[in-house]
Design a protein around this motif. Sequence first.
Motif, mmCIF file in Angstrom:
data_model
loop_
_atom_site.group_PDB
_atom_site.id
_atom_site.type_symbol
_atom_site.label_atom_id
_atom_site.label_comp_id
_atom_site.label_asym_id
_atom_site.label_seq_id
_atom_site.Cartn_x
_atom_site.Cartn_y
_atom_site.Cartn_z
ATOM 1 N N THR A 2 32.521 33.055 130.148
ATOM 2 C CA THR A 2 33.143 31.641 130.687
ATOM 3 C C THR A 2 31.699 30.790 130.853
ATOM 4 N N ILE A 3 32.186 29.413 131.023
ATOM 5 C CA ILE A 3 31.076 28.764 131.405
ATOM 6 C C ILE A 3 30.697 29.070 132.928
ATOM 7 N N LYS A 4 31.530 29.401 133.813
ATOM 8 C CA LYS A 4 31.035 29.741 135.276
ATOM 9 C C LYS A 4 30.202 30.928 135.262
ATOM 10 N N GLU A 5 30.773 31.956 134.358
ATOM 11 C CA GLU A 5 30.076 33.117 134.267
ATOM 12 C C GLU A 5 28.496 32.973 133.713
ATOM 13 N N CYS A 6 28.452 32.095 132.595
ATOM 14 C CA CYS A 6 27.159 31.921 131.850
ATOM 15 C C CYS A 6 26.207 31.117 132.881
ATOM 16 N N ILE A 7 26.703 30.317 133.500
ATOM 17 C CA ILE A 7 25.886 29.386 134.668
ATOM 18 C C ILE A 7 25.384 30.310 135.801
ATOM 19 N N LYS A 8 26.361 31.371 136.347
ATOM 20 C CA LYS A 8 25.892 32.216 137.127
ATOM 21 C C LYS A 8 24.677 33.230 136.719
ATOM 22 N N ALA A 9 25.091 33.872 135.338
ATOM 23 C CA ALA A 9 23.988 34.549 134.604
ATOM 24 C C ALA A 9 22.922 34.051 134.125
ATOM 25 N N ASN A 25 23.674 15.147 128.787
ATOM 26 C CA ASN A 25 24.353 15.644 127.434
ATOM 27 C C ASN A 25 24.041 17.141 127.480
ATOM 28 N N VAL A 26 25.228 17.861 127.405
ATOM 29 C CA VAL A 26 25.287 19.369 127.610
ATOM 30 C C VAL A 26 25.770 19.989 126.383
ATOM 31 N N GLU A 27 24.742 20.739 126.125
ATOM 32 C CA GLU A 27 25.384 21.740 124.678
ATOM 33 C C GLU A 27 25.914 23.137 125.210
ATOM 34 N N VAL A 28 27.020 23.386 124.611
ATOM 35 C CA VAL A 28 27.603 24.556 124.897
ATOM 36 C C VAL A 28 27.599 25.520 123.570
ATOM 37 N N PHE A 29 26.634 26.729 123.551
ATOM 38 C CA PHE A 29 26.598 27.504 122.481
ATOM 39 C C PHE A 29 27.599 28.819 122.648
ATOM 40 N N PHE A 30 28.626 28.738 121.666
ATOM 41 C CA PHE A 30 29.471 29.902 121.940
ATOM 42 C C PHE A 30 29.743 30.649 120.537
ATOM 43 N N LEU A 31 30.484 31.743 120.542
ATOM 44 C CA LEU A 31 30.979 32.308 119.324
ATOM 45 C C LEU A 31 32.339 31.965 118.858
ATOM 46 N N ASN A 32 32.600 31.134 117.793
ATOM 47 C CA ASN A 32 33.622 30.601 117.438
ATOM 48 C C ASN A 32 34.603 31.826 116.965
ATOM 49 N N THR A 33 35.739 32.471 117.628
ATOM 50 C CA THR A 33 36.689 33.173 117.361
ATOM 51 C C THR A 33 37.438 32.889 116.029
ATOM 52 N N ALA A 37 31.794 33.067 113.619
ATOM 53 C CA ALA A 37 30.344 32.546 113.642
ATOM 54 C C ALA A 37 29.645 31.796 114.762
ATOM 55 N N GLU A 38 28.590 31.610 115.073
ATOM 56 C CA GLU A 38 27.898 31.249 116.101
ATOM 57 C C GLU A 38 28.168 29.666 116.073
ATOM 58 N N ASP A 39 28.339 29.087 117.072
ATOM 59 C CA ASP A 39 28.542 27.524 117.011
ATOM 60 C C ASP A 39 28.155 26.651 118.110
ATOM 61 N N ILE A 70 40.097 28.416 120.166
ATOM 62 C CA ILE A 70 39.056 29.357 120.344
ATOM 63 C C ILE A 70 39.090 29.899 121.748
ATOM 64 N N LYS A 71 38.961 31.092 122.225
ATOM 65 C CA LYS A 71 39.039 31.819 123.540
ATOM 66 C C LYS A 71 37.892 31.105 124.391
ATOM 67 N N THR A 72 38.037 30.958 125.600
ATOM 68 C CA THR A 72 37.255 30.441 126.577
ATOM 69 C C THR A 72 36.137 31.306 126.991
ATOM 70 N N ASN A 73 36.094 32.602 126.838
ATOM 71 C CA ASN A 73 35.144 33.462 126.999
ATOM 72 C C ASN A 73 34.239 33.936 126.049
ATOM 73 N N THR A 74 33.816 32.872 125.231
ATOM 74 C CA THR A 74 32.883 33.109 124.064
ATOM 75 C C THR A 74 31.646 32.463 124.497
ATOM 76 N N VAL A 75 31.277 31.885 125.696
ATOM 77 C CA VAL A 75 30.038 31.113 126.031
ATOM 78 C C VAL A 75 28.949 32.201 125.854
ATOM 79 N N GLU A 76 27.592 31.518 125.056
ATOM 80 C CA GLU A 76 26.631 32.342 125.024
ATOM 81 C C GLU A 76 25.491 31.580 125.769
#
Length: 86
Positions: A2-9, A25-33, A37-39, A70-76
Amino acid sequence: MTIKECIKAKGILIDCEVVPHRCGNVEVFFLNTADGAEDSTNFDVQWPLTKVGAAELESLYKEFCRENKIKTNTVELIQLNSVAEY
């Protein structure tokens, strides 16, 4: 993640000169379920490097995911691309 998990990790990758700023401007890279594909997507966030900014980013991303099915737990990765000075 998730966003929170990614920031923490991983924190937020900073890809700009950080000067005193109010928004960024913040870009979030994620796996598009939807297609596997990565998006990425961009959001303008107030105080992006603070807890308040992280909460706003999380809210914006959740809404984006809901609208796009899209699932919210796909943030990379999360990246700050630019900031606007005061």
